[in-house]
Design a protein around this motif. Structure first.
Motif, PDB file in Angstrom:
ATOM      1  N   ASP B  33       0.836  -1.210   0.000  1.00 55.98           N
ATOM      2  CA  ASP B  33       0.000   0.000   0.000  1.00 55.98           C
ATOM      3  C   ASP B  33       0.871   1.261   0.000  1.00 55.98           C
ATOM      4  O   ASP B  33       0.595   2.220  -0.713  1.00 55.98           O
ATOM      5  N   ALA B  34       1.942   1.207   0.791  1.00 59.34           N
ATOM      6  CA  ALA B  34       2.831   2.369   0.862  1.00 59.34           C
ATOM      7  C   ALA B  34       3.550   2.588  -0.473  1.00 59.34           C
ATOM      8  O   ALA B  34       3.756   3.724  -0.894  1.00 59.34           O
ATOM      9  N   GLY B  36       2.435   1.836  -3.498  1.00 61.52           N
ATOM     10  CA  GLY B  36       1.558   2.188  -4.618  1.00 61.52           C
ATOM     11  C   GLY B  36       1.739   1.180  -5.735  1.00 61.52           C
ATOM     12  O   GLY B  36       2.307   0.092  -5.520  1.00 61.52           O
ATOM     13  N   ASP B  37       1.284   1.537  -6.939  1.00 55.87           N
ATOM     14  CA  ASP B  37       1.299   0.593  -8.065  1.00 55.87           C
ATOM     15  C   ASP B  37       2.696   0.019  -8.302  1.00 55.87           C
ATOM     16  O   ASP B  37       3.602   0.742  -8.709  1.00 55.87           O
ATOM     17  N   VAL B  39       5.376  -1.769 -10.423  1.00 56.86           N
ATOM     18  CA  VAL B  39       5.542  -1.894 -11.874  1.00 56.86           C
ATOM     19  C   VAL B  39       6.796  -2.679 -12.271  1.00 56.86           C
ATOM     20  O   VAL B  39       7.041  -2.907 -13.455  1.00 56.86           O
ATOM     21  N   GLU B  60       9.807  -1.978  -7.470  1.00 60.40           N
ATOM     22  CA  GLU B  60       9.679  -0.581  -7.872  1.00 60.40           C
ATOM     23  C   GLU B  60       8.220  -0.231  -8.128  1.00 60.40           C
ATOM     24  O   GLU B  60       7.510  -0.965  -8.814  1.00 60.40           O
ATOM     25  N   SER B  61       7.816   0.879  -7.578  1.00 59.83           N
ATOM     26  CA  SER B  61       6.518   1.429  -7.936  1.00 59.83           C
ATOM     27  C   SER B  61       6.758   2.482  -9.012  1.00 59.83           C
ATOM     28  O   SER B  61       7.898   2.694  -9.440  1.00 59.83           O
ATOM     29  N   VAL B  62       5.703   3.151  -9.459  1.00 58.97           N
ATOM     30  CA  VAL B  62       5.887   4.191 -10.464  1.00 58.97           C
ATOM     31  C   VAL B  62       6.919   5.204  -9.961  1.00 58.97           C
ATOM     32  O   VAL B  62       7.803   5.628 -10.692  1.00 58.97           O
ATOM     33  N   LYS B  63       6.785   5.557  -8.682  1.00 56.41           N
ATOM     34  CA  LYS B  63       7.595   6.649  -8.142  1.00 56.41           C
ATOM     35  C   LYS B  63       8.903   6.214  -7.502  1.00 56.41           C
ATOM     36  O   LYS B  63       9.853   6.971  -7.477  1.00 56.41           O
ATOM     37  N   ALA B  64       8.927   5.013  -6.912  1.00 55.89           N
ATOM     38  CA  ALA B  64      10.037   4.725  -5.994  1.00 55.89           C
ATOM     39  C   ALA B  64      10.646   3.348  -6.205  1.00 55.89           C
ATOM     40  O   ALA B  64      10.019   2.435  -6.737  1.00 55.89           O
ATOM     41  N   VAL B  65      11.899   3.230  -5.767  1.00 55.34           N
ATOM     42  CA  VAL B  65      12.634   1.973  -5.798  1.00 55.34           C
ATOM     43  C   VAL B  65      12.837   1.518  -4.357  1.00 55.34           C
ATOM     44  O   VAL B  65      13.336   2.279  -3.538  1.00 55.34           O
TER      45      VAL B  65
END
Lengths: 362, 128
Positions: B33-34, B36-37, B39, B60-65
């Motif tokens: 949840d923290a 996010g998506d 990917v 990795e999410s869209v924003k973060a590794v």
């Protein structure tokens, strides 16, 4: 941390809030990918009230703005918007901005949130040192909330709440008008590449207008969109973001923004440095990057051609539309060849990528 | 949020399911949840030795590794081959379809030192 007039609205919508440029902003509501695709296919509503606004008024406004910015302000007509940059004498960028002309004696800048104070101080310094008379600079950031309504359905949604003839408003033009009975500036601009509007309105009306827009947009698939998708949307279109593609160390020519640098318009700050860069050729150039292998380029990752490091990634993400890793990078000019195959250093591995045309999506 | 009782948890939000000497590892509902998506997922190869407290993979999410840390030491016996093609499974099913690796534990008792569900929930409450 500063908050926008829509702070509580975001929290009521269950947004995840983050710190951005000194502001508490929504990074996502339902999820970045879902919000991104909604903007591409229908419409999205963004709170961009953190952006700064500076008014430039007086009979000397045009002359001052010609000196301050890189684009040719004399080409702007009443009701038109221009993308431009403020540069340091060395050619690096103070900020990239949009400039609104109401009339010859009344202009307004929209500037990046985190740069508002820096920009305003810079403008004041330039004005003081120029010795020009008849120019007044006013930081009016607190007078405006800003809501962006973006996407292919934006026109239909806005038309539900305004009698302004939107079909007469061209790209990069604005007008004064009422939306949901609130007087505001309606600007056909944006940072998503999917069309739509940016609305400059009184902060005390922001929450009511937001709710009316959401209500009117429901039937069209309008969703609230956070900063997460704002970033992926602009990256798919190859738009520069200050602090990444543009900094005080990167010139607009290096950043591929030669089209907003009008060397022939007369004197302006940074002109000599930029003219010299243009005649001798820039040493590094900004390029698009598309992964050929599974992986995501991220800011700061090195780019290689063979064993030689040729550049660095300035922004990157997974493209929600293309479902591949995309990025923007600054590379040595000799290697900035379209479709050239390069490698991105991703942690302890090298992944293949190609230098790609931007926008990445139409 | 869902935190199954039969699992053990770490401070970095991994979960472990222990069956004799085999440990299945993934990231918790809180972690997905923290993030996010999700990917992109990077997993070790079968046969790799993982060491407790050291990163064994990346999500990795869209924003973060984010690194994923091994809760316990052992040898990777199986990896979830579905994840590279469908990383979003980590969001939709963090405890079942979204498992990441199975390791043969060097020390079968090592999981006892990890947090049970009550301790983990207290840890999350503290982090918030």
């Amino acid at each position: 941390m500063q908050t926008t007039p829509l702070n509580q609205v975001h929290k009521d919508l269950g947004a995840r809030m983050v710190e951005f440029g000194g502001w508490e902003m929504p990074v996502q509501y339902a999820g970045v990918i879902e919000e991104h695709l909604a903007v591409r296919q229908a419409a999205g509503l963004f709170d961009v009230s953190h952006m700064g606004e500076v008014e430039v008024t007086g009979e000397g406004a045009l002359e001052f703005l010609q000196c301050l910015t890189t684009n040719d302000v004399s080409r702007l007509v009443d009701g038109q918007v221009q993308y431009s940059a403020l540069c340091y004498p060395e050619g690096g960028v103070v900020d990239d901005v949009t400039l609104y002309r109401s009339n010859a004696g009344h202009f307004m800048f929209c500037v990046n949130a985190a740069n508002t104070d820096k920009d305003f101080a810079w403008m004041q310094k330039v004005l003081a040192e120029s010795g020009m008379d008849g120019v007044t600079l006013t930081n009016v950031s607190d007078n405006y909330a800003q809501i962006a309504l973006q996407g292919p359905k934006a026109d239909e949604i806005l038309a539900e709440l305004t009698s302004v003839p939107l079909q007469d408003l061209s790209y990069y033009h604005f007008c004064e008008g009422e939306v949901a009975d609130v007087p505001m500036l309606i600007s056909r601009t944006g940072y998503t590449g999917s069309g739509g509007f940016e609305l400059y309105l009184p902060p005390e009306s922001a929450a009511a207008v937001w709710l009316r827009l959401m209500e009117a947009g429901q039937a069209y698939g309008l969703v609230p969109v956070g900063l997460g998708a704002r970033d992926t949307l602009r990256l798919e279109k190859g738009y520069a973001l200050y602090g990444h593609e543009l900094t005080s160390e990167i010139s607009p020519l290096e950043a591929g923004l030669g089209w907003i640098v009008k060397l022939n318009k007369g004197k302006f700050i940074g002109r000599a440095a930029l003219a010299s860069q243009k005649s001798s050729g820039v040493l590094r150039r900004w390029v698009g990057l598309k992964m050929l292998e599974r992986g995501i380029p991220r800011e700061g990752y090195p780019l290689y051609s063979g064993d030689k490091q040729i550049g660095i990634v300035t922004s990157g993400t997974m493209s929600p539309s293309l479902k591949v890793g995309i990025g923007l990078a600054l590379v040595e000019t000799a290697y900035a060849v379209l479709d050239a195959e390069v490698e991105v250093g991703v942690r302890n591995r090298r992944l293949k990528a190609s230098l790609a045309r931007t926008p990445f999506v139409d | 949020m869902d935190f199954p009782e039969e699992l053990k948890y770490t401070e970095e939000h991994e979960w472990v399911l222990v069956e004799e000497t085999l440990a299945t590892i993934g990231v918790s509902d809180f972690a997905q949840d923290a993030l996010g998506d999700v990917v992109f997922v990077e997993l070790p190869e079968v046969g790799t030795e993982v060491v407790a407290g050291k990163a064994f993979g990346v999500v990795e999410s869209v924003k973060a590794v984010s690194d994923v840390y091994a809760p316990i030491s052992g040898i990777v016996e199986e990896v979830n081959e579905e994840l590279p093609d469908a990383p979003e499974i980590i969001n939709t099913s963090p405890y079942e379809d979204g498992w990441m690796i199975k390791i043969r534990m060097a020390d079968a008792g090592a999981a006892d030192a990890l947090m049970d569900v009550e301790a983990y929930q207290a840890h999350i409450a503290e982090e918030k």
